[in-house]
Design a protein around this motif. Sequence first.
Motif, mmCIF file in Angstrom:
data_model
loop_
_atom_site.group_PDB
_atom_site.id
_atom_site.type_symbol
_atom_site.label_atom_id
_atom_site.label_comp_id
_atom_site.label_asym_id
_atom_site.label_seq_id
_atom_site.Cartn_x
_atom_site.Cartn_y
_atom_site.Cartn_z
ATOM 1 N N ARG A 110 -5.995 26.255 31.598
ATOM 2 C CA ARG A 110 -5.008 26.543 30.560
ATOM 3 C C ARG A 110 -5.451 25.827 29.285
ATOM 4 O O ARG A 110 -5.821 24.649 29.325
ATOM 5 N N LEU A 111 -5.436 26.534 28.173
ATOM 6 C CA LEU A 111 -5.811 25.921 26.912
ATOM 7 C C LEU A 111 -4.848 24.786 26.573
ATOM 8 O O LEU A 111 -3.632 24.942 26.692
ATOM 9 N N PRO A 112 -5.358 23.625 26.142
ATOM 10 C CA PRO A 112 -4.488 22.464 25.919
ATOM 11 C C PRO A 112 -3.637 22.545 24.666
ATOM 12 O O PRO A 112 -2.605 21.873 24.574
ATOM 13 N N VAL A 113 -4.072 23.326 23.690
ATOM 14 C CA VAL A 113 -3.327 23.499 22.434
ATOM 15 C C VAL A 113 -3.431 24.965 22.035
ATOM 16 O O VAL A 113 -4.193 25.736 22.626
ATOM 17 N N ASN A 114 -2.670 25.359 21.019
ATOM 18 C CA ASN A 114 -2.674 26.779 20.647
ATOM 19 C C ASN A 114 -4.004 27.176 20.011
ATOM 20 O O ASN A 114 -4.798 26.343 19.568
ATOM 21 N N LYS A 115 -4.233 28.483 19.963
ATOM 22 C CA LYS A 115 -5.540 28.988 19.552
ATOM 23 C C LYS A 115 -5.864 28.688 18.092
ATOM 24 O O LYS A 115 -7.038 28.530 17.730
ATOM 25 N N TYR B 214 -5.496 4.850 15.419
ATOM 26 C CA TYR B 214 -5.267 5.266 16.792
ATOM 27 C C TYR B 214 -6.555 5.708 17.476
ATOM 28 O O TYR B 214 -7.467 6.239 16.838
ATOM 29 N N VAL B 215 -6.582 5.483 18.780
ATOM 30 C CA VAL B 215 -7.612 6.062 19.646
ATOM 31 C C VAL B 215 -6.895 6.960 20.646
ATOM 32 O O VAL B 215 -5.895 6.551 21.252
ATOM 33 N N ILE B 216 -7.387 8.176 20.810
ATOM 34 C CA ILE B 216 -6.760 9.112 21.749
ATOM 35 C C ILE B 216 -7.333 8.879 23.147
ATOM 36 O O ILE B 216 -8.529 9.073 23.375
ATOM 37 N N LEU B 217 -6.490 8.448 24.052
ATOM 38 C CA LEU B 217 -6.873 8.253 25.450
ATOM 39 C C LEU B 217 -6.690 9.544 26.239
ATOM 40 O O LEU B 217 -7.484 9.869 27.122
ATOM 41 N N VAL B 218 -5.621 10.253 25.930
ATOM 42 C CA VAL B 218 -5.339 11.569 26.525
ATOM 43 C C VAL B 218 -4.607 12.388 25.468
ATOM 44 O O VAL B 218 -3.705 11.863 24.811
ATOM 45 N N GLY B 219 -4.974 13.669 25.310
ATOM 46 C CA GLY B 219 -4.194 14.544 24.446
ATOM 47 C C GLY B 219 -4.924 15.009 23.199
ATOM 48 O O GLY B 219 -6.146 14.874 23.071
ATOM 49 N N ALA C 184 -0.202 17.137 19.124
ATOM 50 C CA ALA C 184 -0.240 18.560 19.453
ATOM 51 C C ALA C 184 -0.090 18.850 20.941
ATOM 52 O O ALA C 184 0.059 20.011 21.334
ATOM 53 N N SER C 185 -0.144 17.813 21.771
ATOM 54 C CA SER C 185 0.085 17.958 23.214
ATOM 55 C C SER C 185 0.562 16.610 23.727
ATOM 56 O O SER C 185 0.391 15.588 23.053
ATOM 57 N N PRO C 186 1.182 16.557 24.911
ATOM 58 C CA PRO C 186 1.568 15.246 25.452
ATOM 59 C C PRO C 186 0.358 14.307 25.467
ATOM 60 O O PRO C 186 -0.716 14.681 25.946
ATOM 61 N N SER C 187 0.541 13.106 24.924
ATOM 62 C CA SER C 187 -0.626 12.256 24.649
ATOM 63 C C SER C 187 -0.382 10.789 24.989
ATOM 64 O O SER C 187 0.751 10.303 24.916
ATOM 65 N N ARG C 188 -1.473 10.109 25.352
ATOM 66 C CA ARG C 188 -1.519 8.648 25.441
ATOM 67 C C ARG C 188 -2.449 8.163 24.347
ATOM 68 O O ARG C 188 -3.602 8.571 24.276
ATOM 69 N N LEU C 189 -1.910 7.313 23.472
ATOM 70 C CA LEU C 189 -2.680 6.825 22.338
ATOM 71 C C LEU C 189 -2.727 5.310 22.367
ATOM 72 O O LEU C 189 -1.755 4.655 22.755
ATOM 73 N N LEU C 190 -3.849 4.763 21.940
ATOM 74 C CA LEU C 190 -3.933 3.322 21.719
ATOM 75 C C LEU C 190 -3.708 3.081 20.236
ATOM 76 O O LEU C 190 -4.504 3.511 19.397
ATOM 77 N N ALA C 191 -2.577 2.435 19.905
ATOM 78 C CA ALA C 191 -2.229 2.138 18.521
ATOM 79 C C ALA C 191 -2.738 0.739 18.181
ATOM 80 O O ALA C 191 -2.402 -0.236 18.868
#
Length: 238
Positions: free
Chosen positions: A185-190, A65-70, A113-120
């Motif tokens: 806002r932090l994108p994921v938890n601390k 996968y490549v993470i495009l967003v998230g 870990a957050s709403p994401s767009r991935l290239l599979a």
Amino acid sequence: MTAGGPAPGHPSDLSAADLALLERLPLFAGFGGETLDRLLAAARVETWRRDSLLFRQDEPATRFYVILVGWVKLYRVSSSGQESVVHVFTRGESLAEAAIFAGGHYPVNALVASPSRLLAIPARPFLDVIDNDPAVARNMLAAMSRHLRQLVTRLEQLSGQPAPQRVASFLLSLAPEAEGPLEMRLPVNKSLIAARLGMQPETLSRALAQLRERGVETAGEKIRVPDVGQLRRLAAGE
């Protein structure tokens, strides 16, 4: 497909910004046009909800996968049920490519870990292009070797930075073009941010407390920076 899995997509869903991001990835460095099209011919853009399981440890490695967003968390679970975070990935990074090159199984679990767009990118068509074109294989090996050297250098630099400087750099990465006061806002938890920065959660808490002396206010996931310029100077070690 796991529960809470992706909405189907197509390479045509890739924006100009997505393509520019892909061309900067070490795996695809130096490729463009027809070669990149061949490598990504079977790829699909997928939209994932937060807390979806991307793949499980010991499953056959059929794609990477490549993470495009998230954000995506890689972790292992011990026989006693203890979870250990291996790494946290974000936009512009690839994951699980080593598993598909090894032709084996995923060595870890992956959680969105957050709403994401991935290239599979399915393994077999991708590997077929490499197997049938030695020039592509050589270029990819050279690119990965350069990336490994850069990664070692970056890790050395990171380990030498004080925790507040690392946290300041992370906050700037969330809004690199910002100036003046900033609220985010932090994108994921601390705990995941701490794992990303190579520190314990309590070290992150202490670093945020030190940043409060510079006016950076923290309330849960909300961060207020009164002067981005000052934060930028701190991140630079000034």
